[in-house]
Design a protein around this motif. Structure first.
Motif, short mmCIF file in Angstrom:
data_model
loop_
_atom_site.label_atom_id
_atom_site.label_comp_id
_atom_site.label_asym_id
_atom_site.label_seq_id
_atom_site.Cartn_x
_atom_site.Cartn_y
_atom_site.Cartn_z
N THR A 925 -17.27 53.50 46.42
CA THR A 925 -16.24 54.52 46.66
C THR A 925 -14.85 54.00 46.36
O THR A 925 -13.92 54.76 46.24
CB THR A 925 -16.24 55.01 48.12
OG1 THR A 925 -15.84 53.93 48.96
CG2 THR A 925 -17.60 55.51 48.55
N ARG A 926 -14.69 52.69 46.30
CA ARG A 926 -13.43 51.99 46.01
C ARG A 926 -12.40 52.16 47.14
O ARG A 926 -11.25 51.78 46.98
CB ARG A 926 -12.82 52.46 44.68
CG ARG A 926 -13.77 52.31 43.53
CD ARG A 926 -13.12 52.69 42.22
NE ARG A 926 -12.86 54.10 42.08
CZ ARG A 926 -13.78 55.02 41.84
NH1 ARG A 926 -15.04 54.67 41.73
NH2 ARG A 926 -13.46 56.29 41.71
N TYR A 927 -12.82 52.71 48.26
CA TYR A 927 -11.89 52.90 49.37
C TYR A 927 -11.42 51.55 49.89
O TYR A 927 -10.24 51.37 50.22
CB TYR A 927 -12.60 53.70 50.48
CG TYR A 927 -11.70 54.38 51.48
CD1 TYR A 927 -10.32 54.17 51.50
CD2 TYR A 927 -12.23 55.26 52.42
CE1 TYR A 927 -9.52 54.81 52.43
CE2 TYR A 927 -11.44 55.90 53.35
CZ TYR A 927 -10.08 55.67 53.35
OH TYR A 927 -9.30 56.32 54.27
N ASN A 930 -8.63 50.28 47.81
CA ASN A 930 -7.40 51.03 48.06
C ASN A 930 -6.71 50.55 49.32
O ASN A 930 -5.50 50.51 49.41
CB ASN A 930 -7.70 52.52 48.24
CG ASN A 930 -8.13 53.17 46.94
OD1 ASN A 930 -7.96 52.61 45.86
ND2 ASN A 930 -8.71 54.36 47.04
N PRO B 73 -5.33 48.68 41.10
CA PRO B 73 -4.75 49.23 42.33
C PRO B 73 -5.10 50.71 42.53
O PRO B 73 -5.26 51.15 43.66
CB PRO B 73 -3.25 49.03 42.15
CG PRO B 73 -3.03 48.87 40.71
CD PRO B 73 -4.29 48.29 40.14
N GLY B 75 -7.59 52.95 42.70
CA GLY B 75 -9.04 53.14 42.80
C GLY B 75 -9.42 54.61 42.79
O GLY B 75 -10.51 54.98 42.40
N TRP B 76 -8.52 55.43 43.29
CA TRP B 76 -8.75 56.87 43.30
C TRP B 76 -7.70 57.55 42.45
O TRP B 76 -6.51 57.26 42.58
CB TRP B 76 -8.64 57.43 44.72
CG TRP B 76 -9.77 57.05 45.63
CD1 TRP B 76 -10.95 56.48 45.28
CD2 TRP B 76 -9.79 57.21 47.05
NE1 TRP B 76 -11.72 56.28 46.39
CE2 TRP B 76 -11.04 56.72 47.50
CE3 TRP B 76 -8.90 57.72 47.98
CZ2 TRP B 76 -11.40 56.72 48.84
CZ3 TRP B 76 -9.24 57.73 49.31
CH2 TRP B 76 -10.49 57.24 49.74
N HIS B 133 -17.77 60.57 42.22
CA HIS B 133 -16.71 59.58 41.99
C HIS B 133 -17.19 58.17 42.32
O HIS B 133 -16.53 57.20 41.99
CB HIS B 133 -15.46 59.90 42.80
CG HIS B 133 -15.34 59.17 44.10
ND1 HIS B 133 -16.15 59.45 45.17
CD2 HIS B 133 -14.54 58.16 44.49
CE1 HIS B 133 -15.84 58.64 46.16
NE2 HIS B 133 -14.88 57.84 45.80
N THR B 134 -18.34 58.04 42.98
CA THR B 134 -18.79 56.72 43.38
C THR B 134 -19.24 55.92 42.15
O THR B 134 -19.62 56.49 41.13
CB THR B 134 -19.97 56.80 44.37
OG1 THR B 134 -21.02 57.53 43.75
CG2 THR B 134 -19.56 57.46 45.65
N GLY B 135 -19.21 54.62 42.32
CA GLY B 135 -19.62 53.76 41.21
C GLY B 135 -21.09 53.90 40.90
O GLY B 135 -21.52 53.79 39.77
N LEU B 160 -14.19 58.51 55.20
CA LEU B 160 -15.01 59.10 54.14
C LEU B 160 -16.26 59.73 54.73
O LEU B 160 -16.76 60.74 54.26
CB LEU B 160 -15.42 58.04 53.12
CG LEU B 160 -14.47 57.77 51.98
CD1 LEU B 160 -15.16 56.94 50.92
CD2 LEU B 160 -13.96 59.05 51.35
N TRP B 258 0.44 56.69 52.47
CA TRP B 258 -0.75 57.33 53.00
C TRP B 258 -0.74 57.31 54.53
O TRP B 258 -1.18 58.25 55.16
CB TRP B 258 -2.02 56.59 52.53
CG TRP B 258 -2.41 56.84 51.11
CD1 TRP B 258 -1.65 57.42 50.13
CD2 TRP B 258 -3.67 56.53 50.50
NE1 TRP B 258 -2.35 57.46 48.97
CE2 TRP B 258 -3.59 56.93 49.15
CE3 TRP B 258 -4.84 55.94 50.95
CZ2 TRP B 258 -4.65 56.76 48.26
CZ3 TRP B 258 -5.90 55.77 50.06
CH2 TRP B 258 -5.80 56.18 48.74
N LEU B 399 -0.92 54.42 45.48
CA LEU B 399 -1.80 53.32 45.11
C LEU B 399 -1.18 52.43 44.03
O LEU B 399 -1.36 51.22 44.05
CB LEU B 399 -3.14 53.86 44.60
CG LEU B 399 -4.12 54.34 45.65
CD1 LEU B 399 -5.28 55.06 44.98
CD2 LEU B 399 -4.64 53.19 46.48
#
Lengths: 1071, 467
Positions: A925-927, A930, B73, B75-76, B133-135, B160, B258, B399
């Motif tokens: 998820t790359r959370y 982040n 940096p 990631g989203w 969106h997950t790897g 999440l 955030w 980010l």
């Protein structure tokens, strides 16, 4: 079925042939269960039939679904070699072909990691990033795999296109050509690198006696030839002493990157940083760097002064004037130069030197005297080296030179006159056979020698090489040679030290050692090659020539095997150090050097050096320590010069606005993108060589620009520095890729963020010593006051410390109780006083942890995978920038922000304080990344092993590179530094075997092992006697972004600069 | 304490005095006709977008999320921006049908059904993004708390995971609420279909099943009304909770930009803002195409515009307050994050956001503009663009420049990022178009209930004056 006749028995009863028990073991299960299982006889709804069907279906399904890519075959040993235990590493000492003493880790016979040989007195277990990465060269899929005989002049691009030649046949042909050359009186020329192997030297001599027209040329693009020549001219000896770096109180480095890319850096860093221990502030050395370029050494320096290389002489002479007239030094007898026109004060003013720095320089000379070392860089003109020798003689700093361990060289480097001579001979048809002995003269030699055109005229050109290179040209014979790790040899980089090279693995391909090939050509029976021919030759040479001189007490074979075990032999080779200075050389010296126009300095690529390792993706991808650029070279120039020529440069990576310029030196032209580097001398350009290889393998080909075309054998104030260059803006743009954004030092918005956010804290030595006194006093007081409350004592001490350092004390509390780590708790300390930013840790981590190369396009997107990085921060002004370097890796925070945001618990905390990553569980998820304030997590955006250069990693032999102790991560998985958990586990297993608990000192991480300056400490912070817990208690210790309360387990020791300013260099001022 | 003279009559929510049969016929009309040319053009357009999205997604699955522009940096990026955007769009429907229902806002009747359908489709669209969106999307099942042989459990501290629950609960409740509301209409449809052809027979069967045996009996109505009220009460807190929890994805982190407590109300306001704008955009077209102007009246549209201006100002207030708090906190990184938004490399996106979300709704202060259909359509488009950029600004700019300046990097989207964005619009509008041809876009039962003369009334008691 148990045969009643068998001698095997399972139980005593069975042994006694108890029929009953035999019957019982026969029917192990209840009667009717094990036998007569026939599906046909069973009813349809039978439970057993259902289970059988279920079993069969799931077996089919699992086999059909599971193997989504071929994992290859595992072939076990038929007979296990005695020395090998599965899963247990063996270590062998050896030497690389450039003389670096190494210790190679192998698993199941496969070399996996190269570190320095701890027994080697020069390296002491430390080697540089390039040597660390050499392991990849061994497994390079682009290596030549078999000999080739070419009949046409087609360039060798893909070796598989060319037919495999028969060794015996080509050997025979070559010997015929050699004999033919000798009988026709034509020269047999061999071009090799530096000759530091005693046995290789003997081999050349014997080859020459067999083929009398044989001549050896020695070619190294970056060498200490100027220093050698100056030393010889000044002192009349070819024995160039090595430097006792740790004995100098003050080092004045003139245009020398001795801590970065010049000389034996691993040793130089180690010895220089011995005098940078914060616990011994009185022993701190001081480093002045006086340079035009912006080198890593300059960035590390206490004082850095900008000076054009041509003016170094003027500075030295004005210092000399000051020393003679004011501080009681005397010139050597016979030296007769008019110093009166050199005024130091005036010089300092004219060149706008920092007055404190200039004052300290002369004060250090006056007070430290023979403890001051002047060291001129390899690229500087001969004249500067002469005057440097003079000033060192005047200082009488003999103690700083190690005459007994002089820099060894068995054959002088071939100078330009000799090259010109060779070219003339080749043009005149006087060279019959030309052998490229693992060297690349076409790429390396200045183009005005016209070597390439001449070499093409030689009737027989033979290239001995590992990877294809530019010098293959129309070689008749292309002969593949062994890698260092497949070879035998001996190397002596210093007098009195010979290190041995032994093969760690049998040749992977149909290759031979280059010395063995020559030896074979010398033999009477060329077609009967024996693979141990050079091994025997080496041993014979040692037994007959070297061993007798060493006066060892025991017999040769005992000596030989212990020498191989240690990898190095030392002995006394006393050298005359009673040198007298040849004054005539100074008296006749040209003291005015040209500095007109734009000056271009050519220097080695930081990691690739002369580009021989250009096909090594790891080395291409480690960011340059100052510019952070990867996969490219560039023309580095000052902000003012860029402004003058209206050149624009991508400040951050938003767009491709980096301008390209054409550099023209007397008609030699090259186009390069620019890089604006604050702190450089104006109208000065420095360019790294080693790039733009056209033929080297698929990774390194056409990376960067070949700036060797700027080299000249005739003009230039030295062989690497040229004046009177012209630059023009080409109008073309370039996308220069770096791992860090570059911000102009004028940009107030982003300026000094690292200071404001307490990422980097630096102090001056006077401030630190004063602080230390106060701190010790306060410590004593508080210890009495809170004698029975350790927690309160610690709290108060920290408060006082922050106050003394001039920081705001943030009283950080957590609403949750902290986890109590009762056993071992892993922690790391990084001493920024010792860190040079050399990148050895990055290279070591790459190798240890199977870090993939991702390629230029992915670095451009910000997806480099290195777990370890060295962050570079600039502050100060564009004219006088201050550089701060900081190794950054996972901080293994006690309260890790990454952990609580992972929805699938893929990243967790271990009871011994590690922030762990479970690759299997990670969905990507790359959370976590982040939420990581240090941005040390690395995401596999692709399967980089497939993605980089069309599946480069899957190509034959490169797969052998992977460390079997570390998982190879797949696409879509997050990864990061693990504190080398595989090493921790190994140590833990060892501890369990020894029936004890694991100790902190049992584990050495890969980065720690590689760090030449031992800046990295690792261990158990709960062990109060451990180095790491002492570092955590050090008053200069701090955590990065401490206010976030992530409670990192990596402690940094603030840098203390040895400058004469009492206020702190960097600190907030809002208390 | 009111007296009879104080009685104020609510203005009629539908225009004119249509016969109840006409209401039935007008609403049912699209379902009994073959698609016309306009519809076919529209659906081929949305299907093209959907195909672009599908192709982008297929390539993403084939090679990995690296085909997007996301980097270290950042990631989203588009993935989560699109998710938050579509969840936001999904807010108007349930708000209109549940909250306005509880507040007895009768004007909602013309638009509620359609808005609810949008909610369902928007949440479906949104739900795609966290999943893809997950790897390693094939392991998305790990995000669900199911018992397994590894004894592995999900991490309840991760926002999440809260998202997974919040969005799926919201989707389930909205779906049930929507379906319950549809039951009487399905029954009407069932009754209106003459059983004269195979097609009609199939249709009748489907509608019969869907209407669950509804017979318009008093007993049914009374249960229905109660059920509807209960569900409205149940859905109301969910409207607020979903975006609150989505905002936790950001607010719970420690990233400057955030990590702010204002996010929950700010996100909900923004969601309502964008949701209403999207309803506005779609309805303006629908009422025209299906001749429903007398049911979805200009008055209704004007009321929606009023909500847009209110929520727009709430969002604008939040933007200002973020800056103030960043300064007030005295935290360097915090203040930097916000100055960087407005003046850093992504300043362009920030100013697009501000002009679309704060400035453009201000035109609705003027009644003339508020009632000008082409104008309000354009403003609604602006609001949607602005709200997409709001999520972009929050996600990407924060980010791209966080704590350590050494790891800053700029994010540049690739064609696959845009492909998926277009694809999400294609997915949403394709579903919406299919909806308009298979189900009544306006609640027949509710409209009839608010039509003049449908409720018992005392005629002559000021009724005329109400007009």
């Amino acid at each position: 079925m148990i045969n009643n006749d068998t001698k095997l028995w399972k139980s005593l009863k069975q042994y006694q042939r108890n029929e009953n028990s035999i019957e019982k073991t026969h029917h192990e299960f209840q009667q009717g269960v094990t036998d007569d299982f026939d599906l046909k006889t069973l009813p349809n709804q039978s439970r057993r039939k259902f289970l059988a069907a279920l079993g069969a279906t799931s077996a089919i399904l699992t086999t059909a679904c599971s193997d989504y890519y071929d994992k290859g075959e595992i072939i076990t040993y038929n007979k296990k070699p005695e020395s090998i235990t599965y899963g247990k590493a063996n270590y062998y000492a050896s030497t690389l072909n450039d003389g670096k003493g190494i210790l190679v880790k192998t698993r199941e016979g496969r070399p996996l990691k190269i570190d320095g040989n701890p027994e080697h007195p020069v390296f002491k277990g430390k080697i540089d990033a390039a040597a660390q990465s050499t392991i990849m060269d061994l497994y390079d899929p682009g290596r030549l795999r078999f000999p080739v005989k070419k009949s046409d002049s087609k360039l060798l691009l893909f070796q598989n296109e060319l037919p495999r030649a028969d060794w015996a046949k080509i050997d025979k042909e070559i010997v015929e050509k050699l004999n033919e050359a000798v009988s026709n009186g034509k020269e047999i020329s061999l071009i090799t690198g530096k000759v530091i192997s005693p046995t290789q030297k003997k081999l050349f001599e014997e080859f020459a006696s067999k083929f009398p027209t044989f001549k050896v040329y020695s070619l190294e693009q970056f060498n200490d030839n100027t220093r050698r020549k100056a030393w010889f001219d000044c002192y009349g000896t070819k024995e160039l002493p090595s430097i006792n770096w740790e004995k100098a109180d003050t080092i004045v480095a003139l245009e020398s990157d001795f801590l970065g890319s010049e000389g034996n850096t691993a040793e130089q860093i180690r010895r220089y940083t011995l005098r940078r221990d914060v616990n011994n502030p009185d022993k701190f050395n001081r480093l002045f760097v006086i340079e035009a370029d912006y080198s890593l050494t300059g960035a590390i320096a206490d004082y850095r002064l900008k000076l054009h290389p041509s003016e170094q002489i003027d500075l030295l002479l004005s210092l000399l004037n000051e020393m003679i007239n004011r501080h009681g030094f005397t010139l050597p007898a016979g030296v007769n130069i008019d110093l009166s026109k050199y005024n130091y004060g005036k010089f300092v003013k004219e060149h706008n030197f920092n007055q404190t720095a200039a004052d300290d320089l002369i004060r250090d000379i006056a007070t430290k005297r023979s403890k001051v070392l002047f060291y001129a860089g390899d690229t500087l003109p001969y004249e500067v080296h002469i005057v440097t020798n003079l000033i060192n003689t005047v200082l009488n700093n003999n103690e700083l030179f190690d005459y007994n361990n002089a820099e060894n060289l068995y054959l002088d480097y071939t100078n330009y006159d000799e090259w010109r001579n060779l070219v003339n001979k080749m043009n005149a048809g006087q060279v019959g056979v030309l052998i490229h002995f693992d060297s690349n003269p076409v790429y390396l030699l200045p183009s005005d020698l016209n070597y390439k055109q001449a070499a093409e005229k030689v009737p027989t050109l033979i290239s001995l090489l590992e990877l294809p290179n530019e010098s293959i040209l129309n070689s008749r014979y292309i002969i593949p040679i062994n890698h260092s790790l497949e070879s035998w040899g001996d190397f002596s980089i210093r007098k009195g030290i010979i290190s041995l090279q032994q093969p760690i693995i049998a040749p992977l391909h149909d290759t031979r050692q280059k010395e063995a090939i020559l030896l074979n050509w010398m033999s009477n029976n060329v077609e009967q090659y024996s693979h141990d021919i050079y091994h025997k030759y080496l041993m014979n040479n040692w037994q007959n020539n070297i061993y007798p001189k060493l006066n060892q007490g025991f017999d040769f074979f005992n000596f030989w095997y212990s020498a191989l075990h240690d990898g190095v032999v030392t002995f006394n080779e006393p050298i005359n150090n009673n040198l007298s200075f040849n004054s005539t050389i100074v008296n006749n010296l040209k003291l005015k050097l040209d500095k007109s126009g734009i000056t271009v300095k050519l220097k080695p690529a930081f990691y690739l050096q002369d580009g021989k390792q250009a096909n090594n993706g790891w080395l291409q991808e480690i960011p340059h320590p100052i510019t952070k650029v990867t996969w490219d070279n560039y023309a580095m120039l000052s902000p003012a010069t860029a402004k003058k020529y209206d050149l624009k440069f991508a400040e951050d990576v938003t767009d491709q606005i980096t301008d390209m310029i054409e550099i023209n030196i007397n008609g030699r032209k090259v186009s390069l993108p620019i890089f604006i580097q604050p702190g450089m001398v104006d109208d000065f350009i420095s360019i790294e060589l080693g790039y733009g290889r056209s033929l080297v393998g698929e990774v390194g080909a056409n990376v960067g620009t070949n700036a060797n075309v700027l080299l000249s054998s005739k003009d230039g104030i030295s062989d690497k520095i040229y004046t009177n260059a012209q630059i023009t803006k080409t109008g073309k743009k370039f996308n220069l890729i770096s791992t860090q954004e570059h911000h102009s030092l004028d940009d107030e918005f982003v300026k000094d963020i690292h200071i404001k956010r307490h990422i980097v804290q630096e102090y001056t030595l006077p401030f630190y010593t004063e602080f230390l006194q106060k701190y010790e006093h306060v410590k004593k007081e508080l210890k009495q006051k809170y004698a029975d409350d350790a927690v309160k004592y610690k709290e108060e001490l920290k408060k006082e410390k922050e106050h003394l350092l001039g920081h705001h004390n943030y009283d950080i509390k957590s609403i949750y109780p902290l986890f109590e780590y009762t056993g071992v708790k892993w922690a790391m300390g990084i001493d920024l006083n010792k860190c040079i930013g050399c990148g050895a840790c990055i290279a070591s981590c790459n190798v240890e942890n199977n870090i993939p190369v991702v390629g230029k396009d992915q670095v451009a997107k910000g997806r480099e995978m290195q777990w370890m990085r060295v962050d570079t921060y600039f502050s100060g002004t564009p004219e006088e920038p201050v550089t701060s370097l900081m190794p950054m890796l996972c901080q293994h925070c006690d309260k890790a922000p990454c952990e609580n945001v992972c929805p699938v618990v893929a990243t967790t905390h271990s009871p011994d304080g590690l922030n762990q990553m479970t690759y299997n569980r990670c969905v990507g998820t790359r959370y976590c990344s982040n939420n990581c304030p240090y941005k040390v997590r690395r995401f596999n955006f692709f399967d980089f092993r497939n993605d980089f250069a069309d599946g480069y990693y899957r190509k034959d032999t490169l797969e052998l590179l992977n460390n079997p102790e570390v998982t190879v991560r797949s696409r879509g998985v997050m990864e990061k530094c693990t504190f080398c958990i595989q090493r921790i586990q190994e140590a833990r297993q060892e501890a369990i075997k020894q029936n004890r608990t694991i100790r902190g000192e049992d584990v050495i991480t890969a980065c720690q092992e590689a760090c030449p300056s031992s800046a990295i400490t690792f261990g158990d912070m709960n062990d109060l006697n451990s180095d790491v817990s002492k570092i955590r208690e050090n008053p200069l210790g701090y955590y990065v972004l401490e206010t976030l309360n992530t409670r990192p387990n990596v402690t940094y020791i603030s840098k203390v600069k040895n400058v004469n300013i009492t206020t702190e260099v960097h600190s907030e001022h809002h208390h | 304490m009111s007296t009879t003279t104080d009685i104020v009559y609510e203005p009629s929510v539908i225009e004119g005095k249509p016969a109840l049969a006409k209401v039935d016929a007008d609403i049912i009309k699209p379902m009994n006709e073959l698609p016309n040319k306009k519809f076919l053009i529209a659906i081929s357009f949305t299907l093209t977008l959907l195909l672009i999205g599908a192709a982008s997604l297929a390539y993403t699955f084939y090679r990995g999320v690296g085909v997007w522009g996301n980097n270290n940096p950042v990631g989203w990026a588009f993935d989560i921006v699109n998710f938050v955007f579509w969840v936001g769009i999904g807010h108007a429907g349930t708000l209109i049908s549940a909250i306005l229902f509880l507040f007895r806002q009768k004007w909602r009747t013309g638009i509620a059904r359609f808005a609810e359908a949008m909610t369902i489709f928007a949440v479906m669209t949104a739900g795609l993004f966290p999943a893809l969106h997950t790897g390693r999307p094939w392991l998305d099942g790990y995000l669900l708390p199911y018992p397994n042989q590894h004894s592995l459990w999900v991490n309840f501290t991760s926002p999440l995971l809260w998202d997974v629950f919040a969005v799926s609960t919201y989707f389930t409740v909205s779906l049930i609420f929507w379906y319950i509301g549809l039951v009487p209409d399905f029954a009407t449809m069932r009754d209106k279909i003459v059983n004269n052809s195979v097609v009609n027979k199939i249709k009748k069967t489907i509608y019969s099943v869907l209407s669950l045996g509804w017979r318009f009996s008093n007993r049914h109505w009374s249960h229905y009304e109660m059920m509807y009220l209960v569900l409205a009460g149940f859905a109301t807190p969910l409207v607020l909770s979903v975006h609150t929890i989505v905002s936790f994805d950001f607010a719970v982190s420690i990233l400057p930009g955030w990590h702010t407590t204002i996010f929950p109300p700010y996100f909900v306001a923004g969601a309502v803002f964008s949701g209403f704008a999207m309803v506005q955009n779609a309805l303006i077209i629908i009422r025209k195409v299906y001749d429903l102007e007398y049911i979805i009246t200009l008055d209704t549209l004007e009321k929606m515009n009023k909500i847009i201006i209110v929520t727009g100002m709430m969002v604008g207030y939040a933007y200002a307050m973020e800056f103030f708090i960043a300064w007030y906190s005295g935290h360097d990184a915090e203040l930097f994050a916000f100055i960087n938004r407005a003046f850093g490399p992504y300043a362009w996106s920030y100013w697009i956001m501000v002009s679309c979300n704060v400035i453009s709704p201000q035109f609705f202060w003027f009644k003339k503009l508020r009632r000008n259909i082409p104008f309000m359509f354009i403003i609604a488009v602006f609001v949607n663009v602005g709200m997409w950029f709001e999520r972009f600004v929050i996600t990407v700019t924060s980010l791209s420049r966080d704590f350590l300046p050494t790891s800053w990097d700029y994010y540049v989207p690739t064609i696959f990022d845009f492909g998926l964005l277009l694809g999400s619009f294609g997915f949403f509008f394709t579903l919406l178009l299919i909806f308009t041809r298979t189900m009544p876009v306006v609640s027949i039962a509710e409209v009839k209930a608010v039509a003049e003369g449908s409720q018992p009334a005392h005629h002559g008691l000021g009724h005329k004056e109400a007009h």
